[in-house]
Design an enzyme around this catalytic site. Structure first.
Site, mmCIF file in Angstrom:
data_model
loop_
_atom_site.group_PDB
_atom_site.id
_atom_site.type_symbol
_atom_site.label_atom_id
_atom_site.label_comp_id
_atom_site.label_asym_id
_atom_site.label_seq_id
_atom_site.Cartn_x
_atom_site.Cartn_y
_atom_site.Cartn_z
ATOM 1 N N HIS A 75 1.092 -0.900 -0.061
ATOM 2 C CA HIS A 75 -0.395 0.522 0.087
ATOM 3 C C HIS A 75 0.893 1.500 -0.258
ATOM 4 O O HIS A 75 0.014 2.384 -0.420
ATOM 5 C CB HIS A 75 -0.945 0.197 1.426
ATOM 6 C CG HIS A 75 -1.935 -0.569 1.050
ATOM 7 N ND1 HIS A 75 -2.689 -1.268 0.130
ATOM 8 C CD2 HIS A 75 -2.420 -2.294 2.473
ATOM 9 C CE1 HIS A 75 -3.448 -2.119 0.684
ATOM 10 N NE2 HIS A 75 -3.264 -1.949 1.838
ATOM 11 N N GLU A 127 -3.548 3.063 1.705
ATOM 12 C CA GLU A 127 -2.689 3.640 0.529
ATOM 13 C C GLU A 127 -2.879 5.043 0.183
ATOM 14 O O GLU A 127 -2.308 5.661 0.383
ATOM 15 C CB GLU A 127 -3.784 3.452 -0.879
ATOM 16 C CG GLU A 127 -2.619 3.427 -2.199
ATOM 17 C CD GLU A 127 -3.905 2.699 -3.388
ATOM 18 O OE1 GLU A 127 -4.586 1.567 -3.450
ATOM 19 O OE2 GLU A 127 -4.131 3.086 -4.051
#
Ligand code: SF4
Length: 282
Positions: A75, A127
């Site tokens: 991420h 993310e």
């Protein structure tokens, strides 16, 4: 009776790369940390913990660390985390997915060129938090088309629009259309990764043919839940399991095809276990 796997299932390229990195690093005998759980799957995290890998849950925890090697998961993380690692002299092993890394570079450059960055995605997702942390100028996260309707660029600034890699393509496109209609001066970069869509498309195709579908994945994995919902739409006999222990199948003789799919954080080993079990027992 036939058992068939979905064409695309399980770990995506970025997650596989990150998990492989952890196993490689374990072999070195170093003290290994991952910044956040390397993958959204309790089985994998438990196995890694048994091999001595510790999970750092927050920036505050990282700041208390004095030694060790820290693996950044697929991420990605905000730029600040790299700075802390450097200041503390901790080894940084970067397993950020290259597709996410690309977004970091885009927003960093866009900010230095004086653009206001718009990220289409979920503000609470790690993310997106990571991408926000690479924006050197102004940044806004928009989750839904309604947010895009209300949004006005600050001081009429030029916009650079990117998306969370797992965002829905149709919704992204719709939001871009809203910006076009409003006449905003924007550069749009579609940064959606097709791994999620491929998994969903192949799960649906298989479920449409199957008499029974088994979806394997973590309880808290939203992409696995989505796969389950898609399969349910096509196949009434769909089961959501975390591991083989959850599978209590009783298949009538008429069943011809059992389909199997798995979320992006489900390791191959688990998929094979389930596949072998169904093959041997039915
Ligand atoms: Fe990388 Fe795509 Fe997997 Fe995200 S979904 S980790 S962008 S390969």
């Amino acid at each position: 009776m036939e058992t068939r796997l979905a064409e695309c299932l399980g770990f995506c390229f970025g997650v596989r790369r990150a998990v492989d990195t952890v196993y490689e690093q374990i072999k070195t005998g170093k003290t290994i940390y991952t910044y956040g759980a390397i993958v959204n799957n309790e089985e994998v995290v438990r196995e890694l913990s048994g091999l001595g890998v510790k999970v750092i849950e927050s920036k505050e925890e990282l700041e208390k660390l004095d030694r060790g090697s820290v693996i950044i998961r697929a991420h990605g993380v905000p730029e600040e985390i790299y700075r802390i690692l450097e200041e503390k002299g901790l080894e940084c092993i970067d397993a950020t997915c290259p597709f996410v890394k690309r977004i970091h570079k885009i927003v960093q450059q866009a900010g230095s060129d004086g653009n206001h960055v718009v990220i289409i995605g979920n503000a609470g997702h790690p993310e997106v938090e990571g991408i926000v942390g690479w924006c050197s100028g102004g940044v806004t996260v928009l989750e839904e088309p309604e947010d895009a309707e209300k949004f006005v660029p600050p001081h009429g600034e030029k916009l650079c629009v990117v998306s969370q890699t797992t965002y829905n393509y149709n919704k992204f496109h719709y939001i871009v259309e809203i910006f076009e209609k409003k006449g905003y001066n924007s550069t749009v970069v579609n940064t959606i990764c097709n791994a999620t869509e491929e998994r969903q498309r192949s799960a649906r195709a298989l479920a449409a043919e199957a008499d029974v579908m088994i979806v394997i994945g973590g309880r808290h994995s939203s992409n696995t839940r989505k796969l389950y919902d898609i399969c349910r739409e096509e196949c009434a006999e769909t089961y959501f399991i975390q591991t083989l222990d959850d599978l209590h199948l009783e298949l009538p003789k008429a069943v011809r095809l059992v389909g199997i799919t798995a979320g992006a954080s489900t390791p191959n080993k688990l998929i094979e276990e389930v596949q072998n079990y169904v093959r041997i027992n039915f």
